[in-house]
Scaffold this motif. Structure first.
Motif, mmCIF file in Angstrom:
data_model
loop_
_atom_site.group_PDB
_atom_site.id
_atom_site.type_symbol
_atom_site.label_atom_id
_atom_site.label_comp_id
_atom_site.label_asym_id
_atom_site.label_seq_id
_atom_site.Cartn_x
_atom_site.Cartn_y
_atom_site.Cartn_z
ATOM 1 N N TRP A 81 4.875 3.228 3.405
ATOM 2 C CA TRP A 81 4.806 3.972 4.818
ATOM 3 C C TRP A 81 3.958 4.894 4.639
ATOM 4 O O TRP A 81 2.943 5.340 5.648
ATOM 5 N N GLU A 82 3.376 5.537 3.468
ATOM 6 C CA GLU A 82 2.277 6.630 3.495
ATOM 7 C C GLU A 82 1.071 5.877 3.986
ATOM 8 O O GLU A 82 0.183 6.675 4.530
ATOM 9 N N ILE A 112 9.679 -4.536 5.721
ATOM 10 C CA ILE A 112 8.698 -4.150 4.571
ATOM 11 C C ILE A 112 7.875 -5.177 4.094
ATOM 12 O O ILE A 112 6.722 -5.016 3.773
ATOM 13 N N ASP A 113 8.336 -6.454 4.080
ATOM 14 C CA ASP A 113 7.299 -7.390 3.789
ATOM 15 C C ASP A 113 6.281 -7.693 4.772
ATOM 16 O O ASP A 113 4.911 -7.912 4.286
ATOM 17 N N ARG A 114 6.571 -7.591 5.993
ATOM 18 C CA ARG A 114 5.524 -7.680 7.012
ATOM 19 C C ARG A 114 4.527 -6.186 6.905
ATOM 20 O O ARG A 114 3.471 -6.607 7.221
ATOM 21 N N LEU A 115 5.138 -5.307 6.583
ATOM 22 C CA LEU A 115 4.393 -3.920 6.291
ATOM 23 C C LEU A 115 3.299 -4.119 5.516
ATOM 24 O O LEU A 115 2.119 -3.846 5.518
ATOM 25 N N ASP A 116 3.815 -4.677 4.312
ATOM 26 C CA ASP A 116 2.860 -4.894 3.057
ATOM 27 C C ASP A 116 1.829 -5.869 3.359
ATOM 28 O O ASP A 116 0.708 -5.420 3.059
ATOM 29 N N TYR A 121 -1.456 -5.626 1.096
ATOM 30 C CA TYR A 121 -1.071 -5.812 -0.233
ATOM 31 C C TYR A 121 -1.564 -4.413 -0.887
ATOM 32 O O TYR A 121 -2.106 -4.910 -1.870
ATOM 33 N N PRO A 122 -1.697 -3.361 -0.385
ATOM 34 C CA PRO A 122 -2.253 -2.188 -1.213
ATOM 35 C C PRO A 122 -1.560 -1.927 -2.619
ATOM 36 O O PRO A 122 -0.518 -2.370 -2.660
ATOM 37 N N LYS A 134 6.818 -6.227 -5.149
ATOM 38 C CA LYS A 134 8.248 -6.666 -4.469
ATOM 39 C C LYS A 134 9.120 -6.958 -5.605
ATOM 40 O O LYS A 134 10.285 -6.573 -5.527
ATOM 41 N N SER A 135 8.683 -7.650 -6.679
ATOM 42 C CA SER A 135 9.503 -7.795 -7.786
ATOM 43 C C SER A 135 10.015 -6.602 -8.817
ATOM 44 O O SER A 135 10.360 -6.663 -9.610
ATOM 45 N N GLY A 136 9.311 -5.518 -8.222
ATOM 46 C CA GLY A 136 9.340 -4.047 -8.995
ATOM 47 C C GLY A 136 8.299 -3.659 -10.215
ATOM 48 O O GLY A 136 8.728 -2.648 -10.912
#
Length: 219
Positions: A81-82, A112-116, A121-122, A134-136
């Motif tokens: 989000w930042e 969140i996936d669509r935002l990424d 994919y920053p 996404k996997s942490g």
């Protein structure tokens, strides 16, 4: 589902654990959240009942695997989000933390996936902090504190440790941001301050408080 408060506690414990080799103390958590130690203890008991932390009185707390996954996911959302706020809505980097604190609790994984994907994919946020996948997983970071740098070497700023508005505005005032290049000209034992030369040619004396809140890589 977990409450905003529970997620905040898990995120704070996660962040504090990155700089603590032992269990995170209730005192540290209380200081970070600006609340009473008794309130922290009550929450830790609730989180322990939900198998999100391992907590023993007077011995501090550690996240369980389940708790860690939740915490890292909150961190991921916050940092994405930042990036969105800075890159798309033209917020300045000193304006985004509080807004992202609210947005990080969005529950929709699809959003969140669509935002990424929208952000391509920053891997870092506007302050240089790594964004978990996404996997942490967190990208490897070999940065050092500017205070640990050597004289006569050129460094590139990779991350800021302090995300406070006052600190970021101080850096803005001196035109220092992520990827700025500088050379350490001199270091002073008296107060651990240093003189640096920026790529624009300007020289600047930085206090130890500044140099211990900036991470750099050798150019």
């Amino acid at each position: 589902m977990f409450s905003h408060s529970e997620e905040n506690y898990l995120k704070v414990i996660h962040n504090l654990s990155l700089t603590n080799t032992k269990n995170v103390s209730t005192t540290l958590i209380a200081k970070e959240l600006q609340t009473k130690a008794s309130s922290v203890t009550d929450m830790l008991k609730k989180l322990a009942d939900k198998k999100l932390v391992n907590y023993e009185k007077y011995k501090g707390v550690l996240l369980t695997k389940k708790g860690e996954l939740i915490a890292v996911n909150v961190v991921r959302k916050h940092r994405l989000w930042e990036v969105f706020l800075v890159d798309t809505l033209n917020f300045n980097w000193d304006e985004v933390h509080d807004v992202a604190e609210q947005l990080e609790h969005v529950k929709s994984d699809q959003l969140i996936d669509r935002l990424d994907a929208f952000l391509k994919y920053p891997t870092i946020d506007p302050h240089g902090d790594p964004i978990p996948t996404k996997s942490g997983k967190l990208p490897f970071n070999n940065s050092i504190l500017l205070s640990d740098g050597d004289t006569d070497k050129i460094y590139k700023i990779s991350c800021v440790k302090d995300n406070s508005k006052s600190f970021l505005q101080f850096l803005d005032k001196h035109k220092i941001t992520i990827n700025s290049e500088l050379t350490i000209v001199d270091k002073f034992d008296f107060d651990d301050s240093m003189t640096v030369k920026l790529s624009c040619g300007n020289s600047l004396t930085l206090s130890n408080k500044v140099s211990t809140n900036v991470f750099v890589n050798l150019k």
